[in-house]
Scaffold this motif. Structure first.
Motif, PDB file in Angstrom:
ATOM      1  N   GLY A 154      -1.663  -5.330  -8.097  1.00  0.00           N
ATOM      2  CA  GLY A 154      -2.317  -4.022  -8.275  1.00  0.00           C
ATOM      3  C   GLY A 154      -3.039  -3.637  -7.003  1.00  0.00           C
ATOM      4  O   GLY A 154      -3.355  -4.501  -6.168  1.00  0.00           O
ATOM      5  N   GLY A 155      -3.253  -2.324  -6.846  1.00  0.00           N
ATOM      6  CA  GLY A 155      -3.972  -1.878  -5.659  1.00  0.00           C
ATOM      7  C   GLY A 155      -3.899  -0.381  -5.489  1.00  0.00           C
ATOM      8  O   GLY A 155      -3.620   0.352  -6.455  1.00  0.00           O
ATOM      9  N   TYR A 156      -4.176   0.050  -4.263  1.00  0.00           N
ATOM     10  CA  TYR A 156      -4.185   1.501  -4.018  1.00  0.00           C
ATOM     11  C   TYR A 156      -3.881   1.808  -2.554  1.00  0.00           C
ATOM     12  O   TYR A 156      -3.956   0.918  -1.689  1.00  0.00           O
ATOM     13  N   LEU A 157      -3.499   3.036  -2.319  1.00  0.00           N
ATOM     14  CA  LEU A 157      -3.392   3.582  -0.960  1.00  0.00           C
ATOM     15  C   LEU A 157      -4.488   4.625  -0.853  1.00  0.00           C
ATOM     16  O   LEU A 157      -4.776   5.331  -1.827  1.00  0.00           O
ATOM     17  N   ILE A 158      -5.147   4.691   0.297  1.00  0.00           N
ATOM     18  CA  ILE A 158      -6.135   5.751   0.521  1.00  0.00           C
ATOM     19  C   ILE A 158      -5.713   6.520   1.773  1.00  0.00           C
ATOM     20  O   ILE A 158      -5.426   5.934   2.819  1.00  0.00           O
ATOM     21  N   TYR A 159      -5.595   7.857   1.584  1.00  0.00           N
ATOM     22  CA  TYR A 159      -5.167   8.744   2.679  1.00  0.00           C
ATOM     23  C   TYR A 159      -6.438   9.430   3.194  1.00  0.00           C
ATOM     24  O   TYR A 159      -6.933  10.371   2.601  1.00  0.00           O
ATOM     25  N   GLY A 160      -6.984   8.851   4.260  1.00  0.00           N
ATOM     26  CA  GLY A 160      -8.251   9.378   4.795  1.00  0.00           C
ATOM     27  C   GLY A 160      -8.149   9.517   6.300  1.00  0.00           C
ATOM     28  O   GLY A 160      -7.053   9.726   6.825  1.00  0.00           O
ATOM     29  N   PRO A 161      -9.252   9.351   7.030  1.00  0.00           N
ATOM     30  CA  PRO A 161      -9.160   9.379   8.510  1.00  0.00           C
ATOM     31  C   PRO A 161      -8.065   8.407   8.980  1.00  0.00           C
ATOM     32  O   PRO A 161      -7.341   8.679   9.929  1.00  0.00           O
ATOM     33  N   VAL A 162      -7.946   7.277   8.296  1.00  0.00           N
ATOM     34  CA  VAL A 162      -6.742   6.438   8.465  1.00  0.00           C
ATOM     35  C   VAL A 162      -6.205   6.177   7.058  1.00  0.00           C
ATOM     36  O   VAL A 162      -6.953   6.265   6.076  1.00  0.00           O
ATOM     37  N   THR A 163      -4.911   5.905   6.994  1.00  0.00           N
ATOM     38  CA  THR A 163      -4.318   5.562   5.697  1.00  0.00           C
ATOM     39  C   THR A 163      -4.296   4.039   5.566  1.00  0.00           C
ATOM     40  O   THR A 163      -3.882   3.343   6.493  1.00  0.00           O
ATOM     41  N   MET A 164      -4.812   3.559   4.433  1.00  0.00           N
ATOM     42  CA  MET A 164      -4.862   2.114   4.213  1.00  0.00           C
ATOM     43  C   MET A 164      -4.165   1.747   2.906  1.00  0.00           C
ATOM     44  O   MET A 164      -4.022   2.590   2.018  1.00  0.00           O
ATOM     45  N   PHE A 165      -3.700   0.508   2.866  1.00  0.00           N
ATOM     46  CA  PHE A 165      -2.961  -0.023   1.706  1.00  0.00           C
ATOM     47  C   PHE A 165      -3.690  -1.297   1.290  1.00  0.00           C
ATOM     48  O   PHE A 165      -3.719  -2.261   2.060  1.00  0.00           O
ATOM     49  N   ILE A 166      -4.330  -1.268   0.126  1.00  0.00           N
ATOM     50  CA  ILE A 166      -5.165  -2.389  -0.348  1.00  0.00           C
ATOM     51  C   ILE A 166      -4.519  -2.944  -1.613  1.00  0.00           C
ATOM     52  O   ILE A 166      -4.223  -2.163  -2.531  1.00  0.00           O
TER      53      ILE A 166
END
Ligand code: AHG
Ligand code: MN
Ligand code: MN
Ligand code: MN
Length: 328
Positions: A154-166
């Protein structure tokens, strides 16, 4: 940290026997969807033409990017031919895909675009995913997932100043950052831990009058002045769950979406918002409850069920749990 992109990392984990090849392929499919969606968001975020008039099963207005995001995950998972069933916020039914026949049945649950109401004001948004694996025959009924404890990833992607995959699939929580020059997710956090204490609370205070008494009491505690215990806490609320949770994960703190008059069972959905986030929070050393019990223990009754959600630094959430237990 030595350079390692997602593929090198997954290959190493498969070779070490920490990760199955099918699940590794699904993680790659999620990462590909994230890269495609990252590009779409930057391309369409402000174009008025994409304000849509359709609503989803929750009666929420669907932003065109909600639908685009759903299609990106659906098509990537279809092409990947590992996933058997897809449960999506943006689609009422359970979608049956056509995987290469193998002994395991994978179900992916997604919130394709979280915080979409923030898109046109340039605030970070995300995608949230949860994966279950079962032996044949798995029924199409989401009941067979039983509870969030059975997630294999399970996890998430965050599309912000940088895109991260947690994400997490074992004991650790890993963080990858999209290197836009390389077009690759690169390992930047190899064991994310959530501090036991925090000094920030995150809640939509507009609903204060409708919150359960225990939450009102806890928020009063957060606001009273006591320099010795670093009170009052800071208030931070972005309105994209992924962004509020990402800050909580990295800086400590507590996030709350309790029941309200409008949402008597809470607004957030168990299967594709609360369970995957609870998995990340618990594996990072925090706690995620519905007030009375860990979210991961809540029996899954339907694909789109909602639950109250309180998550973050262990000691802070424990305090709320005691307030609920003492009141019961
Ligand atoms: P989604 O965009 O996937 O429908 O989720 C929106 C959720 C979540 O991201 C956020 O925490 C919450 O809605 C905010 O709700 P309020 O605007 O009621 O505070
Ligand atoms: Mn929505
Ligand atoms: Mn959401
Ligand atoms: Mn959504």
């Amino acid at each position: 940290m030595k350079f390692k992109n997602l593929h090198q990392f997954l290959r190493q984990e498969v070779n070490r026997g920490e990760l199955g090849t099918e699940l590794a392929k699904l993680i790659v499919d999620i990462s590909i969807s994230g890269k495609l969606l990252d590009a779409q968001i930057k391309k369409y975020a402000f174009s008025k033409s994409i304000i849509n008039s359709s609503t989803n099963v929750h009666g929420e207005k669907q932003h065109q990017l909600d639908i685009m995001a759903h299609d990106i995950f659906l098509n990537t998972l279809k092409d990947g031919r590992v996933c058997s069933y897809l449960i999506s916020e943006e689609y009422k039914e359970i979608l049956e895909l056509d995987p290469i026949p193998n002994q395991s049945i994978f179900t992916v649950c997604i919130d394709p675009l979280d915080g979409s109401s923030n898109i046109d004001v340039n605030v970070s948004v995300g995608s949230i995913f949860s994966i279950y694996v079962q032996d044949k025959p798995a029924s199409k009924n989401s009941l067979s997932l039983k509870s969030g404890r059975n997630q294999c990833c399970g996890g998430y992607l965050i599309y912000g100043p940088v895109t991260m995959f947690i994400f997490t699939y074992g004991k650790q929580v890993f963080g990858f950052t999209l290197n836009s020059e390389l077009g690759e997710f690169v390992l930047t956090h190899d064991n994310i831990k959530l501090s036991k204490e925090g000094y920030t609370y995150s809640v939509n205070e507009g609903n204060l009058n409708e919150f359960p008494g225990q939450v009102k009491e806890y928020l009063k505690f957060c606001k009273h002045h006591d320099q010795e215990n670093m009170l009052p806490y800071k208030s931070r609320y972005i309105g994209s769950m992924v962004a509020d949770i990402h800050r909580t994960l990295f800086h400590g703190g507590i996030f709350l979406y309790p029941s309200t008059a409008l949402f008597p069972n809470g607004k957030l959905r168990l299967i594709y918002e609360c369970n995957p986030i609870a998995l990340i929070i618990e594996r990072a050393g925090g706690l995620a409850i519905d007030g009375m019990r860990p979210v991961l223990d809540i029996p899954i009754m339907s694909s789109h069920q909602k639950v109250p959600f309180i998550a973050g630094s262990y000691n802070m959430v424990k305090k709320v749990l005691h307030l609920y237990k003492n009141a019961s």
